[in-house]
Design an enzyme around this catalytic site. Structure first.
Site, PDB file in Angstrom:
ATOM      1  N   VAL A 172       0.831  -1.210   0.000  1.00 39.62           N
ATOM      2  CA  VAL A 172       0.000   0.000   0.000  1.00 39.62           C
ATOM      3  C   VAL A 172       0.862   1.256   0.000  1.00 39.62           C
ATOM      4  O   VAL A 172       0.639   2.185  -0.786  1.00 39.62           O
ATOM      5  CB  VAL A 172      -0.955   0.007   1.210  1.00 39.62           C
ATOM      6  CG1 VAL A 172      -1.749   1.313   1.260  1.00 39.62           C
ATOM      7  CG2 VAL A 172      -1.907  -1.181   1.149  1.00 39.62           C
ATOM      8  N   SER A 176       3.874   1.862  -1.025  1.00 44.09           N
ATOM      9  CA  SER A 176       4.552   2.151  -2.292  1.00 44.09           C
ATOM     10  C   SER A 176       3.583   2.727  -3.317  1.00 44.09           C
ATOM     11  O   SER A 176       3.963   3.598  -4.115  1.00 44.09           O
ATOM     12  CB  SER A 176       5.206   0.883  -2.840  1.00 44.09           C
ATOM     13  OG  SER A 176       4.249  -0.137  -3.060  1.00 44.09           O
ATOM     14  N   LYS A 194     -13.178  -4.561  11.453  1.00 44.20           N
ATOM     15  CA  LYS A 194     -13.909  -3.642  10.590  1.00 44.20           C
ATOM     16  C   LYS A 194     -15.340  -3.437  11.104  1.00 44.20           C
ATOM     17  O   LYS A 194     -15.882  -2.324  11.033  1.00 44.20           O
ATOM     18  CB  LYS A 194     -13.920  -4.178   9.167  1.00 44.20           C
ATOM     19  CG  LYS A 194     -12.528  -4.222   8.548  1.00 44.20           C
ATOM     20  CD  LYS A 194     -12.494  -4.987   7.244  1.00 44.20           C
ATOM     21  CE  LYS A 194     -11.084  -5.061   6.673  1.00 44.20           C
ATOM     22  NZ  LYS A 194     -11.021  -5.880   5.436  1.00 44.20           N
TER      23      LYS A 194
END
Length: 432
Positions: A16, A18, A206
């Protein structure tokens, strides 16, 4: 447009991180136009500095994340390292030194979201985390902002792409759990250790975040009932198809009918093929929101991956940078409702129960008596003798809605009947 750039520190430069760095570079002009000022990558904290990172100036790379977030010139810290520590300490340190934070850290937010929001408020900083739930899907901001004037009653979703891929493969091909998991691993959808996904830990984090936002109540990871999907079998899918259903691992956040409490849970469940979530295939995510005024809303898209997750991170970065320029902060923690979180036993749901029973007269009556004694009404019953000619039969019972505690008590009583050889499977039925 002001010319002094807003400086961004990036914590983590994996899949993520990068992508975040790449988009910041390749879309620099567009981001500057949307924000009203340039954004500059001022430092990248990593564990392995010797690794070649295409498009990132090696001079920006450091292993000292603490020193990076303590720099007084950093405007925004983007945290994509995950885990509890050192992420928690780095985020609070960033607040203390004047930076706002964009995070994708679902585990930390589910465990310590209230404390992090309080730290952000104490230092007049922002804490944004769209990427923590459902990847690229815009979900947290609609719940926090677009539906701020509405009353959300239920959030029902597929929030883990790995588990959805496995269950979809089992449904569409007849594969067993292990076979489907092996394919997911080979394709890169499942980690070498898939426990966090298949046992529901990822989805539970979540669910805690979604429930807290939707119901303006603090919901921690420990408040979420969690049940994995490793016991789901091809036979369960056959039973689901006979009912016109499929099976999904669902995160379910609900407000009680009287509005006095909330629940959050993660478990596999049968849902009708007519429900929008039933058609979510492969590694995609989808979340179904039910509210008083807006009615039913569906959010759908890729729930993981470098570029999709980076898209959500960059959306938050733009919002936080705009707030920095205007001297304002965005929505913070909204927990004014302070509703109690009920236990799983108080949840009202339906059960699909498959029993192996003795194939002789009177068995169905005994089973029906157990259900009646626990106050659980039976919707349908299907009995079938074994094809091998043995003395057992398969009995499938689908109940009407009842408390989960009553249904659990019923199952335990059924196990004690001499005529019940075993409880082959138990699954909740949702989405009706």
């Amino acid at each position: 447009m002001r010319t002094r750039p807003l400086k961004v520190a990036l914590l983590g430069c994996g899949v993520v991180g990068s992508e975040v760095a790449r988009i910041m570079t390749t879309h620099a002009d567009d981001l500057a136009a949307r924000i009203g000022a340039p954004v500059e990558l001022a430092g990248v904290a990593v564990r392995r500095p010797s690794k070649v990172r295409a498009g990132i100036d090696p001079a920006l790379v450091t292993t000292d994340a603490t020193a990076l977030v303590k720099r007084g010139d950093i405007d925004v810290v983007v945290e994509v390292i995950g885990g509890i520590e050192p992420a928690r300490t780095l985020i609070t340190t960033a607040f203390e030194h004047g930076a706002s934070v964009v995070s994708a850290n679902k585990a930390l937010l589910a465990q310590d979201g209230a404390a992090l929001h309080a730290a952000a408020q104490d230092h007049d900083a922002d804490l944004y985390y769209e990427a923590a739930v459902a990847g690229a899907i815009p979900l947290i901001r609609p719940l926090r902002e677009s539906l701020a004037g509405d009353k959300v009653n239920r959030v029902l979703g597929i929030v883990n792409g790995t588990t959805n891929f496995i269950l979809d493969k089992m449904d569409s091909t007849g594969a067993g759990y292990q076979e489907a998991l092996d394919e997911a691993t080979a394709l890169g959808y499942a980690e070498a250790d898939p426990t966090a996904d298949v046992e529901g830990f990822d989805a539970a984090a979540k669910a805690a975040i979604l429930a807290g936002i939707a119901f303006h109540t603090r919901v921690r990871l420990d408040d979420v009932y969690r049940e994995g999907m490793t016991e789901v079998t091809a036979a369960d899918f056959a039973s689901a198809r006979a009912m016109g259903c499929t099976i999904k691992l669902l995160a379910i956040c609900e407000r009680a009918a009287d509005g006095g409490s909330v629940t959050a849970r993660v478990h596999p469940a049968m849902i009708p093929l007519s429900h929008p979530l039933a058609s979510v295939r492969g590694a995609y995510n989808a979340v179904f929101v039910e509210s008083d005024a807006a009615g039913q809303l569906m959010f759908y898209g890729p729930g993981a991956g470098g570029a999709p997750t980076a898209s959500a991170v960059l959306g938050d970065l733009v919002a936080v940078c705009r707030n920095k320029l205007s001297g304002a902060t965005g929505p913070g923690d909204s927990a004014y409702a302070r509703l109690p979180v009920s236990s799983m036993g108080e949840v009202v749901t339906r059960y699909h129960i498959s029993l192996d029973v003795a194939d002789k007269p009177g068995v169905l009556a005994q089973v029906a008596t157990v259900f009646a004694e626990h106050g659980v009404s039976i919707d349908t019953v299907r009995q079938q003798g074994r094809q091998d000619g043995g003395g057992d039969a398969s009995l499938v019972v689908v109940t009407h809605r009842a408390s989960d505690a009553s249904l659990t008590g019923t199952v335990e009583a059924l196990r004690n009947l001499d005529t019940v050889r075993g409880v082959a499977s138990i699954m909740r039925v949702e989405g009706e």
